[in-house]
Motif scaffolding. Structure first.
Motif, mmCIF file in Angstrom:
data_model
loop_
_atom_site.group_PDB
_atom_site.id
_atom_site.type_symbol
_atom_site.label_atom_id
_atom_site.label_comp_id
_atom_site.label_asym_id
_atom_site.label_seq_id
_atom_site.Cartn_x
_atom_site.Cartn_y
_atom_site.Cartn_z
ATOM 1 N N CYS A 108 0.829 -1.541 -0.163
ATOM 2 C CA CYS A 108 0.398 0.247 -0.239
ATOM 3 C C CYS A 108 1.495 1.418 0.003
ATOM 4 O O CYS A 108 0.489 1.811 -0.429
ATOM 5 C CB CYS A 108 -0.676 0.093 1.061
ATOM 6 S SG CYS A 108 -2.199 1.417 1.296
ATOM 7 N N ALA A 109 2.082 1.147 0.834
ATOM 8 C CA ALA A 109 2.577 2.549 1.142
ATOM 9 C C ALA A 109 3.757 2.980 -0.505
ATOM 10 O O ALA A 109 3.720 3.579 -0.371
ATOM 11 C CB ALA A 109 3.819 2.933 2.296
ATOM 12 N N TYR A 110 4.063 1.473 -1.067
ATOM 13 C CA TYR A 110 4.967 1.495 -1.758
ATOM 14 C C TYR A 110 4.266 2.162 -3.227
ATOM 15 O O TYR A 110 4.866 2.689 -4.220
ATOM 16 C CB TYR A 110 5.608 0.681 -2.141
ATOM 17 C CG TYR A 110 6.939 0.679 -0.668
ATOM 18 C CD1 TYR A 110 7.513 1.412 -0.024
ATOM 19 C CD2 TYR A 110 7.991 -1.586 -1.065
ATOM 20 C CE1 TYR A 110 8.190 1.076 0.259
ATOM 21 C CE2 TYR A 110 9.093 -1.564 -0.496
ATOM 22 C CZ TYR A 110 8.565 -0.055 0.840
ATOM 23 O OH TYR A 110 9.727 0.420 1.567
ATOM 24 N N ALA A 111 2.715 1.932 -3.257
ATOM 25 C CA ALA A 111 1.902 1.636 -4.747
ATOM 26 C C ALA A 111 1.935 3.399 -4.587
ATOM 27 O O ALA A 111 2.079 3.561 -5.886
ATOM 28 C CB ALA A 111 1.041 0.891 -4.377
ATOM 29 N N GLN A 112 1.849 4.012 -3.480
ATOM 30 C CA GLN A 112 1.510 5.364 -3.159
ATOM 31 C C GLN A 112 2.705 6.382 -3.413
ATOM 32 O O GLN A 112 2.844 7.380 -3.859
ATOM 33 C CB GLN A 112 0.705 6.082 -2.305
ATOM 34 C CG GLN A 112 -0.013 5.490 -2.302
ATOM 35 C CD GLN A 112 -1.700 5.466 -1.027
ATOM 36 O OE1 GLN A 112 -1.662 6.294 -0.998
ATOM 37 N NE2 GLN A 112 -1.385 4.411 0.555
ATOM 38 N N LEU A 113 4.095 6.047 -3.249
ATOM 39 C CA LEU A 113 4.662 6.802 -3.466
ATOM 40 C C LEU A 113 5.611 6.515 -4.711
ATOM 41 O O LEU A 113 5.929 7.109 -5.582
ATOM 42 C CB LEU A 113 6.028 5.853 -2.543
ATOM 43 C CG LEU A 113 7.150 6.560 -3.068
ATOM 44 C CD1 LEU A 113 7.645 7.698 -2.320
ATOM 45 C CD2 LEU A 113 8.410 5.420 -1.795
ATOM 46 N N LEU A 114 5.176 5.055 -5.459
ATOM 47 C CA LEU A 114 5.667 4.919 -6.600
ATOM 48 C C LEU A 114 4.915 5.434 -7.635
ATOM 49 O O LEU A 114 5.498 5.633 -9.246
ATOM 50 C CB LEU A 114 6.355 3.671 -7.087
ATOM 51 C CG LEU A 114 7.057 3.276 -6.073
ATOM 52 C CD1 LEU A 114 7.080 1.600 -6.809
ATOM 53 C CD2 LEU A 114 8.208 3.744 -6.081
ATOM 54 N N THR A 115 3.737 5.423 -7.211
ATOM 55 C CA THR A 115 2.753 6.104 -8.540
ATOM 56 C C THR A 115 2.112 7.222 -7.158
ATOM 57 O O THR A 115 0.988 6.949 -6.636
ATOM 58 C CB THR A 115 1.888 5.014 -8.570
ATOM 59 O OG1 THR A 115 2.148 3.919 -9.392
ATOM 60 C CG2 THR A 115 0.695 5.649 -9.759
ATOM 61 N N PRO A 116 2.299 8.376 -7.543
ATOM 62 C CA PRO A 116 1.858 9.120 -6.197
ATOM 63 C C PRO A 116 0.115 9.779 -6.575
ATOM 64 O O PRO A 116 -0.935 10.327 -5.361
ATOM 65 C CB PRO A 116 2.428 10.471 -6.321
ATOM 66 C CG PRO A 116 4.304 10.188 -6.879
ATOM 67 C CD PRO A 116 3.465 9.079 -7.876
ATOM 68 N N GLU A 117 -0.266 9.447 -7.730
ATOM 69 C CA GLU A 117 -1.942 10.148 -7.771
ATOM 70 C C GLU A 117 -2.291 9.011 -8.016
ATOM 71 O O GLU A 117 -3.406 8.512 -9.172
ATOM 72 C CB GLU A 117 -1.475 10.543 -9.448
ATOM 73 C CG GLU A 117 -1.220 9.712 -10.907
ATOM 74 C CD GLU A 117 0.246 8.985 -10.916
ATOM 75 O OE1 GLU A 117 0.832 8.678 -11.413
ATOM 76 O OE2 GLU A 117 1.245 9.852 -10.150
ATOM 77 N N LEU A 118 -2.120 8.087 -7.864
ATOM 78 C CA LEU A 118 -2.803 6.313 -7.301
ATOM 79 C C LEU A 118 -4.025 6.707 -6.640
ATOM 80 O O LEU A 118 -4.821 6.180 -6.888
ATOM 81 C CB LEU A 118 -2.005 5.510 -7.345
ATOM 82 C CG LEU A 118 -2.252 3.767 -6.935
ATOM 83 C CD1 LEU A 118 -3.260 3.160 -7.862
ATOM 84 C CD2 LEU A 118 -2.084 3.123 -6.026
ATOM 85 N N THR A 119 -3.861 7.130 -5.632
ATOM 86 C CA THR A 119 -5.570 7.330 -4.871
ATOM 87 C C THR A 119 -6.124 8.272 -5.644
ATOM 88 O O THR A 119 -7.373 7.776 -5.697
ATOM 89 C CB THR A 119 -4.967 8.366 -3.558
ATOM 90 O OG1 THR A 119 -4.154 7.441 -2.529
ATOM 91 C CG2 THR A 119 -6.631 8.564 -2.885
ATOM 92 N N ASP A 120 -5.927 9.141 -6.653
ATOM 93 C CA ASP A 120 -6.991 9.798 -7.294
ATOM 94 C C ASP A 120 -7.161 8.946 -8.591
ATOM 95 O O ASP A 120 -8.719 9.077 -8.294
ATOM 96 C CB ASP A 120 -6.276 11.387 -7.639
ATOM 97 C CG ASP A 120 -5.768 12.227 -7.204
ATOM 98 O OD1 ASP A 120 -6.694 12.016 -5.631
ATOM 99 O OD2 ASP A 120 -5.106 13.630 -7.384
ATOM 100 N N ILE A 121 -6.620 8.253 -8.629
ATOM 101 C CA ILE A 121 -6.796 7.456 -10.134
ATOM 102 C C ILE A 121 -7.905 6.419 -9.022
ATOM 103 O O ILE A 121 -9.103 6.129 -10.099
ATOM 104 C CB ILE A 121 -5.948 6.965 -10.338
ATOM 105 C CG1 ILE A 121 -4.515 7.611 -11.569
ATOM 106 C CG2 ILE A 121 -6.165 5.789 -11.821
ATOM 107 C CD1 ILE A 121 -3.539 6.607 -11.513
ATOM 108 N N LEU A 122 -7.671 5.780 -8.063
ATOM 109 C CA LEU A 122 -8.537 4.884 -7.467
ATOM 110 C C LEU A 122 -10.274 5.135 -7.188
ATOM 111 O O LEU A 122 -11.348 5.060 -7.345
ATOM 112 C CB LEU A 122 -8.329 4.891 -6.256
ATOM 113 C CG LEU A 122 -6.948 3.780 -6.704
ATOM 114 C CD1 LEU A 122 -6.315 3.269 -5.115
ATOM 115 C CD2 LEU A 122 -7.421 2.463 -6.908
#
Length: 319
Positions: A258-272
């Motif tokens: 969870c942490a690395y996914a957001q670190l490596l893809t900073p826009e992931l939360t907005d994408i989800l």
């Protein structure tokens, strides 16, 4: 009310508060997690009933009077938070793929939906094993969870590899893909290189890498263990779960994912959020994917280092 739950009890009634399923849970941890949910306007009790209480084979943590502290029960509670996140990501990724949501390629959505579906099943099975005392299959599943967590991160950072994965049409093709790109630490090396570019060193000689190899070696031994000497494992005095080693590693790896996914893809939360809006009305678990990602990262500090004499000797650090 929690004191009324007898040893080995199954889950309380469906509408009971979640804490009744974790007798001996740290009140401080419960309050902190509920505060994290409340701060985001989320109803923890309702989502827990929908995402955890409704799991196949669900049972409460048995109440054991000889537990020296709340650590083992806290671990199950934190693991269940990870299960909720994995279930929400499975549904969000499926929606993202079906809707063609921008931000990730179709092959990435497709691969993530499949991986999180598998993670959901594996974690559900591990939960049952953790509460029934079957150490060898628990170790096997924990190892698979770790591999799937690595693969999910690889699909996020390498869209072309996600396309190759999506193109697999047979078991043989999927196995070949796994051998060439994931197994043997290949996925971890890919992730380490990407993490290094953002300031996190997970090279082969770091404490983290050594700890990880030691744990995975021990977990992997379950696949080739001698059935004549494996024997039933006895519960030590004060030990709540036989499989808290496997449960801890799986919980840590999902927190890390969870942490690395957001670190490596900073826009992931907005994408989800874009993939699930307005999905919250039809699939509440899918709508949890974005806000629960932040909650999961915020609770990593609550995952304590396990006691000595666990799956890997000499383990004192996780990073």
């Amino acid at each position: 009310m929690a004191d009324s739950l007898p040893p080995g009890a199954i889950a309380p009634l469906f509408q009971s508060p979640p804490e009744l399923s974790y007798p001996g849970l740290s009140p401080q941890l419960l309050a902190r997690i509920k505060q994290l949910w409340s701060a985001r306007g989320l109803d923890f009790d309702r989502h827990w009933r929908e995402g955890i209480r409704a799991l196949p084979g669900f049972r409460a943590v048995p109440r054991l009077d000889d537990a020296p502290n709340s650590a083992a029960v806290d671990l199950v509670f934190l693991f269940d938070q990870c299960v909720l996140w994995v279930r929400s990501l499975h549904r969000a990724a499926a929606l993202g793929h079906a809707r063609g949501t921008e931000g990730l390629a179709p092959a990435q959505w497709h691969g993530l939906a499949g991986l999180f579906a598998r993670l959901e099943e594996q974690m559900t099975a591990l939960r049952i094993l953790a509460l029934t005392g079957l150490p060898l299959p628990a170790m096997q599943i924990a190892r698979s969870i770790s591999e799937d967590a690595d693969m999910a991160l690889v699909l996020l950072i390498r869209p072309k590899l996600a396309e190759r994965f999506a193109d697999c049409r047979s078991v043989d093709e999927a196995s070949e893909f796994w051998r060439r790109h994931i197994s043997g630490g290949r996925a971890f090396r890919t992730i380490s290189e990407k993490l290094y570019s953002v300031g996190i060193d997970h090279s082969a000689d770091t404490d983290y890498a050594k700890w990880r190899r030691a744990v995975l070696t021990t977990l992997g031994a379950a696949v080739h263990s001698n059935v004549l000497t494996s024997g039933a494992q006895a519960r030590r005095p004060g030990q709540v779960l036989l499989n808290d080693d496997s449960l801890h590693f799986a919980t840590f790896r999902v927190h890390e994912l969870c942490a690395y996914a957001q670190l490596l893809t900073p826009e992931l939360t907005d994408i989800l959020r874009g993939a699930t809006d307005p999905a919250t009305g039809t699939d509440p678990l899918a709508g949890l994917a974005a806000p629960l990602s932040g909650i999961l990262v915020s609770q990593i500090q609550s995952l304590n280092t396990p006691a000595p004499a666990t799956v890997a000797t000499g383990r004192t650090r996780r990073h």
